[in-house]
Design an enzyme around this catalytic site. Structure first.
Site, PDB file in Angstrom:
ATOM      1  N   SER A 126      34.823  37.397  41.688  1.00 54.81           N
ATOM      2  CA  SER A 126      36.153  37.992  41.601  1.00 54.81           C
ATOM      3  C   SER A 126      36.130  39.244  40.740  1.00 54.81           C
ATOM      4  O   SER A 126      35.329  39.354  39.801  1.00 54.81           O
ATOM      5  CB  SER A 126      37.082  36.951  40.974  1.00 54.81           C
ATOM      6  OG  SER A 126      38.298  37.523  40.597  1.00 54.81           O
ATOM      7  N   TYR A 151      39.370  29.878  34.281  1.00 51.51           N
ATOM      8  CA  TYR A 151      39.032  30.186  35.678  1.00 51.51           C
ATOM      9  C   TYR A 151      38.122  31.406  35.749  1.00 51.51           C
ATOM     10  O   TYR A 151      37.056  31.379  36.374  1.00 51.51           O
ATOM     11  CB  TYR A 151      40.299  30.425  36.523  1.00 51.51           C
ATOM     12  CG  TYR A 151      39.954  31.079  37.849  1.00 51.51           C
ATOM     13  CD1 TYR A 151      39.366  30.352  38.873  1.00 51.51           C
ATOM     14  CD2 TYR A 151      40.154  32.458  38.050  1.00 51.51           C
ATOM     15  CE1 TYR A 151      38.995  30.961  40.067  1.00 51.51           C
ATOM     16  CE2 TYR A 151      39.784  33.070  39.236  1.00 51.51           C
ATOM     17  CZ  TYR A 151      39.208  32.321  40.247  1.00 51.51           C
ATOM     18  OH  TYR A 151      38.829  32.932  41.414  1.00 51.51           O
ATOM     19  N   LYS A 155      33.859  32.090  36.963  1.00 49.84           N
ATOM     20  CA  LYS A 155      33.250  33.073  37.877  1.00 49.84           C
ATOM     21  C   LYS A 155      32.109  33.804  37.159  1.00 49.84           C
ATOM     22  O   LYS A 155      31.044  34.024  37.731  1.00 49.84           O
ATOM     23  CB  LYS A 155      34.303  34.058  38.388  1.00 49.84           C
ATOM     24  CG  LYS A 155      35.315  33.414  39.318  1.00 49.84           C
ATOM     25  CD  LYS A 155      34.667  32.879  40.591  1.00 49.84           C
ATOM     26  CE  LYS A 155      35.534  31.951  41.378  1.00 49.84           C
ATOM     27  NZ  LYS A 155      34.866  31.237  42.444  1.00 49.84           N
TER      28      LYS A 155
END
Ligand code: NAD
Ligand code: WQD
Length: 344
Positions: A126, A151, A155
């Site tokens: 992302s 979150y 990544k």
């Protein structure tokens, strides 16, 4: 034709990618635990492509179940790993759920790959790894910033796990794809985004407000250092994004680059503000979106958009859909969902 495992294949980006893979002649096995998607997505995929992909309801955190699945489908040649939890706010409240789900799933796959002689993995990363970039548009060389949420951290750590694994064992090949803001739906409106509860992301909130499910959209801040004061993002059509995965998987299968690992930005290169998105949506659909400017949302990045030159030049891929077409597709999908809900 090669068989591809798509984890998270009934999800938003996964389902669109499955359609593009099938359209290009690949065989697909989907693994999904349906924690954030619906089995009916398979009907949508079948309607579009005429083919119902193999589906296994498996949690990627379950090593034994994954191992059994690989025993069943012995000819898988590559994995596209979408399966992950993705709600930024929820990850702040439930960090361990996010670290477990997103990281254990990835580790399980990486451990099982050599056992089942699968070399290739495409990983969903992302633009969140860049935080607020110092230079815009942001290239793949930009420094990784401290993650603003568990979150986002999954990544960053996910990318590091893949890099370290490859450094230790040249058996693997991987392409890491850093998505900017995927929006829109398949042009048939048979598949699209299915947000759970109140949407966190802008576009589903816009379409749900336009259709009357929500009273008013809140625009988080108009005092940013941007031309109209609202935040800027790089919104990319989900079908464009899906097509990049087909190219990435082919590149791995053909060992085109001769490299063990490559990282690409997937964006349009064009930044649009929240207010520009609302205006374009209203223009394209002729539907008003009631909105109110409210305070900034904690943790929001002021502006970010991609430099997609590396993906354009190396993958030969470009995001080709206009923002108007993208917004139109999101609206068609919302209207289709409303029709289905009524007839149920
Ligand atoms: P999504 O929630 O629609 O799809 C994810 C799918 O994975 C869902 O179908 C869910 O049921 C499944 N899943 C989750 N955990 C699982 C597990 N342990 N085992 C099996 N299945 C599991 O999300 P999406 O928007 O399609 O995102 C796909 C990937 O892209 C994710 O890794 C996400 O972090 C990443 N990503 C998304 C965005 C975005 O804005 N949508 C942006 C950048 C990166
Ligand atoms: C876009 C813009 C909001 C909702 C998130 C994740 C990121 C990545 C993509 C996965 C922002 C504004 C939004 C609303 C608004 N996901 N907004 N009113 O913030 O770029 O990124 O999704 O990796 O990790 O953080 O996307 O769609 O939430 O917001 O004004 O009701 O819309 O402030 O400027 P974002 P978003």
């Amino acid at each position: 034709m090669s068989k591809i495992l798509v984890t998270g294949g009934t999800g938003y980006i996964g389902s669109h990618t499955v359609v593009e893979l099938i359209n290009e002649g690949f065989e697909v096995v989907i693994v999904d635990n349906l924690s954030n998607s619906n089995i009916e997505v398979l009907n949508g995929i079948e309607k579009i492509t005429g083919i119902r992909p193999d589906f296994e309801n498996i949690d990627c955190v379950d090593y034994v179940a994954l191992d059994r699945m690989f025993e069943k489908y012995r000819d898988i040649e590559a994995i596209i790993h979408f399966a992950a939890s993705k709600a930024v706010g929820e990850s702040v409240d439930k960090p361990l759920l996010y670290y477990r789900n997103n990281l254990v799933s990835l580790i399980n796959l990486l451990q099982l790959m050599p056992i089942h002689k699968i070399k290739n993995i495409v990983f969903s990363s992302s633009c969140t790894v860049y935080g607020q970039p110092d230079i815009l548009p942001v290239t793949e060389e930009a420094p990784i910033k401290v993650a603003l949420s568990p979150y986002g951290n999954t990544k960053q750590i996910g990318e590091e796990i893949i890099r370290d694994t490859i450094n230790a064992n040249p058996f693997y090949s991987s392409i890491i794809l850093r998505y900017f803001n995927p929006i829109g739906a398949h042009p048939t409106a048979e598949i699209g985004e299915l947000p759970n509860g109140v949407p966190n992301n802008l576009l589903p909130f816009v379409t749900q407000t336009a259709i009357g499910l929500r009273k008013q959209l809140q625009v988080f801040g108009n005092d940013y250092n941007t031309p109209d004061g609202s935040c800027i993002r790089d919104y990319i059509h989900v079908v464009d994004l899906a097509k990049a995965h087909v190219i990435a998987v082919r590149r791995l299968l053909d060992n085109e680059s001769g490299k063990q690992i490559e990282t690409f930005n997937l964006g349009t290169g064009r930044g649009l503000s929240v207010l520009e998105i609302i205006r374009s949506f209203e223009k394209v659909t002729h539907v008003k979106v009631p909105y109110k400017i409210v305070g900034r949302r904690v943790g929001d990045i002021e502006k970010v958009w991609a430099d997609p030159a590396f993906a354009n030049n190396i993958l030969g891929w470009t995001a080709s859909e206009t923002v108007e077409e993208t917004l139109r597709s999101a609206w068609q999908w919302e209207k289709n969902l409303a029709k289905r809900t009524k007839s149920e």
